[in-house]
Design an enzyme around this catalytic site. Structure first.
Site, mmCIF file in Angstrom:
data_model
loop_
_atom_site.group_PDB
_atom_site.id
_atom_site.type_symbol
_atom_site.label_atom_id
_atom_site.label_comp_id
_atom_site.label_asym_id
_atom_site.label_seq_id
_atom_site.Cartn_x
_atom_site.Cartn_y
_atom_site.Cartn_z
ATOM 1 N N ASP A 164 -6.926 -2.473 4.034
ATOM 2 C CA ASP A 164 -5.730 -2.258 4.382
ATOM 3 C C ASP A 164 -5.327 -1.949 5.972
ATOM 4 O O ASP A 164 -4.520 -1.393 6.309
ATOM 5 C CB ASP A 164 -5.328 -0.589 3.620
ATOM 6 C CG ASP A 164 -5.500 -0.498 2.390
ATOM 7 O OD1 ASP A 164 -4.976 -1.609 1.596
ATOM 8 O OD2 ASP A 164 -5.756 0.496 1.813
ATOM 9 N N HIS A 171 0.847 -1.357 0.063
ATOM 10 C CA HIS A 171 -0.170 0.050 0.027
ATOM 11 C C HIS A 171 1.018 1.184 0.018
ATOM 12 O O HIS A 171 1.922 1.261 0.881
ATOM 13 C CB HIS A 171 -0.911 -0.184 1.081
ATOM 14 C CG HIS A 171 -2.007 1.131 1.035
ATOM 15 N ND1 HIS A 171 -2.899 1.205 0.524
ATOM 16 C CD2 HIS A 171 -1.549 2.363 2.110
ATOM 17 C CE1 HIS A 171 -3.496 2.401 0.749
ATOM 18 N NE2 HIS A 171 -2.838 2.911 1.330
ATOM 19 N N GLY A 178 -10.506 -6.230 6.500
ATOM 20 C CA GLY A 178 -10.848 -4.828 6.225
ATOM 21 C C GLY A 178 -9.873 -4.178 4.911
ATOM 22 O O GLY A 178 -9.394 -5.151 4.268
#
Ligand code: GRF
Length: 211
Positions: free
Chosen positions: A152, A116, A150
């Site tokens: 990230d 990410h 969820g």
């Protein structure tokens, strides 16, 4: 050359595939004990598929179904069948723009990794570099994390900081973050393949950033 039996992975991506290229090239040049058995994209024209085929790695476009941000049920089954057919043990997400939930995530629970473009838990979700610019932070970066239900939110395996410079645009900052991603991600995938990383709930240890 590493002596561990190779970790059999599939790489899932929707776009440019620069992280995939970095990992595939590290496997070949640095002997990471990783066998990339399959690359899957939800976008038929995604360059990641071309990069895979150029490297003689099986690559498939698998349609995602009717939703914009996740796979529909039929698509999940198709993805699962392809992954099982390829004998994959671990999923590497590299710019895959859909959230994994349901049977696919359960089948690979704890064995899905993502990168990410921010220092999580700051700026989860889309366009993390733009979020960082808008917030005015002076340091951002990238995070390699395990994927949970969820967005990230899974356990963090490694992070690398990147400065935000005066005059940065969204694209200059994203590019600087991507340079860090392409260094960090192959190292973490290698450490996972060598069984060096331990995970206890949210807490992980065993990856030391060689930088
Ligand atoms: C990367 O910036 C990554 O952080 C995000 O998607 C982008 C993928 O880039 N998850 P690429 O397709 O690997 O070039």
């Amino acid at each position: 050359m590493d002596q561990s039996p190779p970790l059999r992975v599939a790489v899932l991506g929707s776009g440019r595939g620069s992280n995939f290229v970095a990992i595939a090239d590290a496997v070949r040049k640095r002997g990471l004990p990783v066998d990339i058995r399959l690359v899957i994209s939800d976008v038929e024209s995604a360059p990641i598929l071309i990069h895979a085929r150029y490297r003689d790695i099986p690559a498939q476009f698998l349609p995602p179904g009717g939703f914009r941000t996740k796979l529909d049920e039929a698509a999940e089954s198709t993805y699962l069948a392809a992954l099982e057919g390829a004998g994959v043990d671990f999923l590497v997400l590299a710019g895959f723009m859909r959230i994994l939930r349901g049977p696919l995530l359960h089948r690979f629970a704890g064995r899905v990794v993502n990168i990410h473009p921010s220092l999580l838990p700051a700026f989860p979700g889309l366009n993390a570099w733009q979020q960082a610019l808008d917030y005015g932070v002076k340091v951002t970066g990238c995070t390699v994390h395990l994927v949970d239900e969820g967005v990230d939110t899974g356990p963090i395996l490694a992070q690398r900081a990147v400065p935000v410079l005066d005059g940065d645009t969204a694209s200059s900052l994203h590019e600087r973050i991507q340079v860090a991603e392409r260094e960090l991600y192959p190292e973490v995938v290698g450490a996972l393949a060598r069984g060096e990383i331990q995970v206890r709930g949210r807490l992980t240890r065993g990856f030391s950033d060689g930088r």
